[in-house]
Motif scaffolding. Structure first.
Motif, mmCIF file in Angstrom:
data_model
loop_
_atom_site.group_PDB
_atom_site.id
_atom_site.type_symbol
_atom_site.label_atom_id
_atom_site.label_comp_id
_atom_site.label_asym_id
_atom_site.label_seq_id
_atom_site.Cartn_x
_atom_site.Cartn_y
_atom_site.Cartn_z
ATOM 1 N N ALA A 1 0.820 -1.214 0.000
ATOM 2 C CA ALA A 1 0.000 0.000 0.000
ATOM 3 C C ALA A 1 0.853 1.263 0.000
ATOM 4 O O ALA A 1 0.502 2.264 -0.636
ATOM 5 C CB ALA A 1 -0.939 -0.002 1.201
ATOM 6 N N LYS A 2 2.002 1.236 0.672
ATOM 7 C CA LYS A 2 2.891 2.407 0.745
ATOM 8 C C LYS A 2 3.912 2.422 -0.390
ATOM 9 O O LYS A 2 4.606 3.412 -0.581
ATOM 10 C CB LYS A 2 3.619 2.448 2.097
ATOM 11 N N GLY A 3 4.026 1.295 -1.094
ATOM 12 C CA GLY A 3 4.951 1.217 -2.213
ATOM 13 C C GLY A 3 6.412 1.118 -1.823
ATOM 14 O O GLY A 3 7.302 1.436 -2.631
ATOM 15 N N LYS A 4 6.686 0.684 -0.609
ATOM 16 C CA LYS A 4 8.073 0.549 -0.150
ATOM 17 C C LYS A 4 8.120 -0.312 1.107
ATOM 18 O O LYS A 4 7.104 -0.521 1.771
ATOM 19 C CB LYS A 4 8.688 1.911 0.141
ATOM 20 N N ASP A 5 9.336 -0.796 1.427
ATOM 21 C CA ASP A 5 9.527 -1.509 2.689
ATOM 22 C C ASP A 5 9.438 -0.507 3.836
ATOM 23 O O ASP A 5 9.975 0.603 3.748
ATOM 24 C CB ASP A 5 10.889 -2.214 2.724
ATOM 25 N N LEU A 6 8.765 -0.891 4.881
ATOM 26 C CA LEU A 6 8.556 -0.003 6.022
ATOM 27 C C LEU A 6 9.440 -0.421 7.191
ATOM 28 O O LEU A 6 9.685 -1.614 7.385
ATOM 29 C CB LEU A 6 7.096 -0.050 6.460
ATOM 30 N N PRO A 7 9.904 0.560 7.965
ATOM 31 C CA PRO A 7 10.627 0.183 9.190
ATOM 32 C C PRO A 7 9.666 -0.498 10.154
ATOM 33 O O PRO A 7 8.454 -0.325 10.075
ATOM 34 C CB PRO A 7 11.111 1.524 9.744
ATOM 35 N N LEU B 1 -3.839 -15.358 28.430
ATOM 36 C CA LEU B 1 -4.579 -14.229 27.883
ATOM 37 C C LEU B 1 -5.202 -14.582 26.546
ATOM 38 O O LEU B 1 -4.623 -15.321 25.754
ATOM 39 C CB LEU B 1 -3.653 -13.029 27.683
ATOM 40 N N SER B 2 -6.362 -14.013 26.287
ATOM 41 C CA SER B 2 -6.982 -14.062 24.972
ATOM 42 C C SER B 2 -6.724 -12.696 24.344
ATOM 43 O O SER B 2 -7.079 -11.656 24.915
ATOM 44 C CB SER B 2 -8.485 -14.315 25.100
ATOM 45 N N VAL B 3 -6.060 -12.703 23.180
ATOM 46 C CA VAL B 3 -5.642 -11.445 22.543
ATOM 47 C C VAL B 3 -6.018 -11.456 21.065
ATOM 48 O O VAL B 3 -6.170 -12.510 20.453
ATOM 49 C CB VAL B 3 -4.122 -11.215 22.689
ATOM 50 N N SER B 4 -6.127 -10.260 20.522
ATOM 51 C CA SER B 4 -6.406 -10.098 19.096
ATOM 52 C C SER B 4 -5.382 -9.122 18.532
ATOM 53 O O SER B 4 -5.297 -7.980 18.986
ATOM 54 C CB SER B 4 -7.822 -9.553 18.913
ATOM 55 N N PRO B 5 -4.566 -9.539 17.550
ATOM 56 C CA PRO B 5 -3.574 -8.635 16.986
ATOM 57 C C PRO B 5 -4.241 -7.496 16.205
ATOM 58 O O PRO B 5 -5.185 -7.727 15.437
ATOM 59 C CB PRO B 5 -2.754 -9.510 16.036
ATOM 60 N N TYR B 6 -3.766 -6.289 16.451
ATOM 61 C CA TYR B 6 -4.224 -5.105 15.724
ATOM 62 C C TYR B 6 -3.001 -4.492 15.062
ATOM 63 O O TYR B 6 -2.023 -4.151 15.747
ATOM 64 C CB TYR B 6 -4.886 -4.106 16.681
ATOM 65 N N PHE B 7 -3.028 -4.350 13.741
ATOM 66 C CA PHE B 7 -1.870 -3.895 12.971
ATOM 67 C C PHE B 7 -2.025 -2.422 12.604
ATOM 68 O O PHE B 7 -3.129 -1.960 12.331
ATOM 69 C CB PHE B 7 -1.718 -4.763 11.719
ATOM 70 N N TRP B 8 -0.907 -1.710 12.585
ATOM 71 C CA TRP B 8 -0.937 -0.279 12.317
ATOM 72 C C TRP B 8 0.360 0.194 11.650
ATOM 73 O O TRP B 8 1.362 -0.514 11.649
ATOM 74 C CB TRP B 8 -1.181 0.506 13.605
ATOM 75 N N HIS B 9 0.294 1.409 11.108
ATOM 76 C CA HIS B 9 1.480 2.069 10.564
ATOM 77 C C HIS B 9 1.427 3.544 10.950
ATOM 78 O O HIS B 9 0.410 4.214 10.746
ATOM 79 C CB HIS B 9 1.537 1.950 9.033
ATOM 80 N N VAL B 10 2.501 4.018 11.531
ATOM 81 C CA VAL B 10 2.674 5.427 11.866
ATOM 82 C C VAL B 10 4.005 5.842 11.241
ATOM 83 O O VAL B 10 5.026 5.202 11.533
ATOM 84 C CB VAL B 10 2.696 5.651 13.401
ATOM 85 N N PRO B 11 4.021 6.861 10.381
ATOM 86 C CA PRO B 11 5.259 7.218 9.690
ATOM 87 C C PRO B 11 6.469 7.417 10.608
ATOM 88 O O PRO B 11 7.580 7.017 10.265
ATOM 89 C CB PRO B 11 4.892 8.513 8.964
ATOM 90 N N SER B 12 6.263 7.992 11.789
ATOM 91 C CA SER B 12 7.402 8.253 12.681
ATOM 92 C C SER B 12 7.926 6.978 13.362
ATOM 93 O O SER B 12 9.051 6.962 13.851
ATOM 94 C CB SER B 12 7.020 9.274 13.750
#
Length: 193
Positions: free
Chosen positions: A62-68, A128-139
């Motif tokens: 989606a960002k067109g590049k590898d992300l840190p 624990l019962s957990v649900s992964p939530y994925f995100w991207h923040v430029p910084s």
């Protein structure tokens, strides 16, 4: 639909499962850090990694590049312990202005609901019962959070004054008024002749 994973049994460190922590967020955040064995850590990572890799690829495309990559909640900590961190906001406000409040469902070893809100302290054995939530923040880059949904308390260690070095002593007890203590002291005094 969100994926739900169950962690291995771990030793809780400063769990906030009944009353949310408000130190950095006035709305409160439920948190629990588990220290697990290397074997259990590896098995949990094996379940989680394909999900993380898949979402990372989607974000990169989606960002067109590898992300840190940002710090991950499943890691080896500075002490060399195998750590799993989960958290859940105590409440959130939707775009429409509606406030939604969350609680962490608690279960005992027989998977019966715990309703008496025990003082779950460090050292308790928990899953624990957990649900992964994925995100991207430029910084920060790409990352994920393990959203805390429920906890199964297998061995309860309640926090209390003992954690401050106190031991049982004779003297004032709960339910006793200050006046009662003074009256008792006066009646036991012996006159000096």
């Amino acid at each position: 639909m969100a994926t739900t994973l169950t962690t291995p049994v771990g030793k809780a460190v400063y769990p906030k499962l009944v009353t949310p922590d408000t130190k950095f967020n006035s709305d409160g955040v439920y948190t629990c850090k588990l220290i697990v064995s290397e074997e259990d850590y590896t098995a949990f990572q094996a379940q989680l990694k394909p999900l993380v890799d898949q979402e990372y690829s989607k974000f990169c495309i989606a960002k067109g590049k590898d992300l840190p990559r940002a710090n991950e909640p499943v890691r080896i900590n500075a002490e060399g312990e195998y750590e799993i961190n989960a958290k859940q906001a105590a409440k959130t406000t939707t775009k429409s202005g509606e406030t939604i409040e969350f609680n962490i469902a608690l279960f005992d070893s027989e998977v019966k609901p715990i309703t008496d809100e025990p003082n779950i302290g460090s050292g308790s054995k928990i899953k624990l019962s957990v649900s992964p939530y994925f995100w991207h923040v430029p910084s920060q880059g790409f990352g994920y959070t393990l959203r805390l949904k429920a906890a199964q308390v297998l061995e309860l260690v309640e926090y209390n004054a003992g954690g401050h070095g106190f031991t049982k002593e004779s003297g004032f007890t709960q339910g006793e008024s200050f006046d009662e203590v003074i009256i008792e002291e006066k009646t036991t005094e012996q006159p000096n002749f």
